[in-house]
Design a protein around this motif. Structure first.
Motif: not given
Length: 105
Positions: A2-23
């Motif tokens: 959920r991008p809104e959770v990570w706004a303005s943070r230096r460490l942002i988890p990467l989304t694995p390419p194999w996930l079917p969607g954002p959540d």
């Protein structure tokens, strides 16, 4: 993720390419009415370690362990807490144990 959770943070988890969607975790819980069980490992991330070597664990010789983000730094500890809260908010009735290396607090 959920991008809104990570706004303005230096460490942002990467989304694995194999996930079917954002959540997919939240989707399984909300739309499919499935019980959700997950396991999170929060400070093992080679991609983030390579990008932020100053936030990795160092051994006795000063070498960085790029796979291990250092939980003693606030920039690592805070996103761990954010990640735990984000997972809990996505599926409040889910079972989600977290694995944090280092001493228990």
């Amino acid at each position: 993720m959920r991008p809104e959770v990570w706004a303005s943070r230096r460490l942002i988890p990467l989304t694995p390419p194999w996930l079917p969607g954002p959540d997919p975790f939240g989707r399984a819980h909300d739309q499919l009415d499935l019980p959700v069980h997950a396991w999170t490992v929060l400070t093992h991330n080679s991609a983030l370690g390579r990008a932020h070597r100053d936030l990795t664990v160092r051994n006795a010789f000063g070498d960085t362990c790029e796979y291990a983000l250092c939980p003693a730094t606030e920039e690592v500890a805070d996103p761990d807490a954010v990640a735990d809260r984000a997972v809990a908010a996505a599926a409040p009735s889910a079972t989600v144990p977290s694995r944090h290396p280092g001493p228990a607090t």
